[in-house]
Design an enzyme around this catalytic site. Structure first.
Site, PDB file in Angstrom:
ATOM      1  N   ALA A  95      43.615  48.532  46.070  1.00  0.00           N
ATOM      2  CA  ALA A  95      42.742  47.596  46.775  1.00  0.00           C
ATOM      3  C   ALA A  95      43.579  46.831  47.779  1.00  0.00           C
ATOM      4  CB  ALA A  95      42.059  46.636  45.812  1.00  0.00           C
TER       5      ALA A  95
ATOM      6  N   VAL B 244      43.842  43.762  48.210  1.00  0.00           N
ATOM      7  CA  VAL B 244      44.417  42.513  47.704  1.00  0.00           C
ATOM      8  C   VAL B 244      45.389  42.735  46.551  1.00  0.00           C
ATOM      9  CG1 VAL B 244      42.508  41.072  48.467  1.00  0.00           C
ATOM     10  CG2 VAL B 244      42.405  42.154  46.205  1.00  0.00           C
ATOM     11  N   TYR B 245      45.679  43.973  46.188  1.00  0.00           N
ATOM     12  CA  TYR B 245      46.634  44.214  45.113  1.00  0.00           C
ATOM     13  C   TYR B 245      48.050  43.973  45.616  1.00  0.00           C
ATOM     14  CZ  TYR B 245      42.938  46.483  42.338  1.00  0.00           C
ATOM     15  OH  TYR B 245      41.799  46.756  41.620  1.00  0.00           O
ATOM     16  N   GLY B 246      48.829  43.299  44.775  1.00  0.00           N
ATOM     17  CA  GLY B 246      50.214  42.999  45.130  1.00  0.00           C
ATOM     18  C   GLY B 246      50.363  41.552  45.557  1.00  0.00           C
TER      19      GLY B 246
END
Length: 342
Positions: free
Chosen positions: A58, A60-62
């Site tokens: 996604a 927004v991952y990380g």
């Protein structure tokens, strides 16, 4: 083990029977990166070597947002793009200083698909999810924008994560009426201890031929069997291994610890002993054998050993009776479903 392949819902694309989730890639917790770049690439290598081709991420991952996509893009640069089925998502805030930096408006979706493709180093996504339902944007605006992305070749298929059954039904109806590309894949919270809560949603998926890719299929690690009940009269008292989610996350109890959860875990453990498998493998196989829709669980792992254990679910066989026993563990002797806090 070697993974088999399934059709992605009613599409013609075939994906591995387990999907690899990358939400830990580059994610920092208390200043510590949960999965480093080298570990991420090692896990991706191992997943592909074992027959996996379906990878979930996604925007927004990380930490910061986008790091997971960027690391996957670096790994993907040395591979044949056509051999990987790649999914990402849009909805959550990516740029906190931008008033149009979240949601499912045409502006935000357009901005985010370009960023996602750039970070992944690819011209297209195989699957693009809306990460949540946007109460502030008309679904017609979102669906028409997504339809255009398919027309432009930037996205092959559309997916929807985490929404009510009526919202999914409304979106499918709008797509049919306007002849837009529809959602072909869903991503709900769904595991062996959590069924009736999403039963109407799953009925829609089965009726419409949508693939179901559950997140948290092991109930945040609860169904791995590494947790022990500390008090027979209090389902929220738990003995958790150091460093496990149960000892780190106060929300663990809110989501997973319940009388229902312990009853289901006991049944999973019993079946695991009978088929000589790990509880995690049985819990995943239970989802994979769901009879009324194509279910492809999303698994995560910190190490290749954990990944191998999860992928071992592909080699597990459950009888109908064993599957039913896990299902029925949600109910007490009088046929009433155990409550979350009862």
């Amino acid at each position: 083990m070697s993974l088999d392949y399934r059709r992605l819902g009613s599409t013609g694309t075939r994906v591995s029977e387990l999907c690899f989730g990358t939400w830990r890639f580059g994610r920092e917790t208390d200043g510590v990166v949960e999965t480093t770049k080298s570990e991420a690439h090692e896990l991706l290598d191992a997943f592909v070597e074992r027959g996996g081709n379906f990878i979930d991420t996604a925007n927004v991952y990380g930490t910061p947002s986008g790091r997971s996509e960027r690391w996957i893009g670096d790994w993907l640069a040395g591979r044949d793009r056509s051999e990987v089925v790649l999914a990402s998502k849009v909805y959550f805030g990516f740029d906190p200083d931008n008033p149009n930096g979240s949601g499912l408006s045409r502006t935000h979706v357009r901005n985010q698909i370009e960023g996602t493709l750039d970070r992944l180093g690819t011209d297209y996504l195989d699957l693009y999810y809306i990460h949540r339902w946007d109460e502030e944007t008309p679904i017609e605006e979102t669906l028409s924008t997504l339809d255009r992305l398919v027309e432009e070749g930037k996205v092959n298929y559309l997916g929807a994560s985490t929404m009510a059954a009526w919202q999914l039904t409304k979106a499918l109806w709008k797509s049919e009426v306007h002849e837009w590309e529809r959602f072909e894949v869903t991503q709900p919270l769904f595991h062996a201890g959590y069924y009736e809560d999403v039963s109407e949603y799953l009925d829609v998926c089965g009726d419409q031929g949508l693939a179901v890719c559950p997140y948290s299929p092991l109930a945040g690690g609860f169904l791995t069997g590494k947790y022990e009940r500390a008090d027979p009269d209090d389902p929220e008292r738990v003995i958790a291994p150091d460093g496990s989610r149960g000892s780190m996350d106060d929300q663990f109890g809110d989501y997973y610890l319940s009388e229902r959860g312990w009853q289901v875990l006991d049944a999973v453990r019993e079946v695991a002993d009978e088929v000589d498998a790990a509880p995690a493998q049985v819990a995943l196989r239970w989802l994979m054998d769901y009879p009324d829709a194509t279910v492809i669980p999303i698994v995560g792992a910190r190490t290749t050993g954990q990944l191998d254990e999860n992928l071992g679910a592909a080699d597990v066989q459950l009888s109908v009776g064993q599957w039913d026993r896990i299902y029925e563990a949600r109910y007490d002797g009088e046929g009433r479903r155990w409550g979350h806090r009862d």
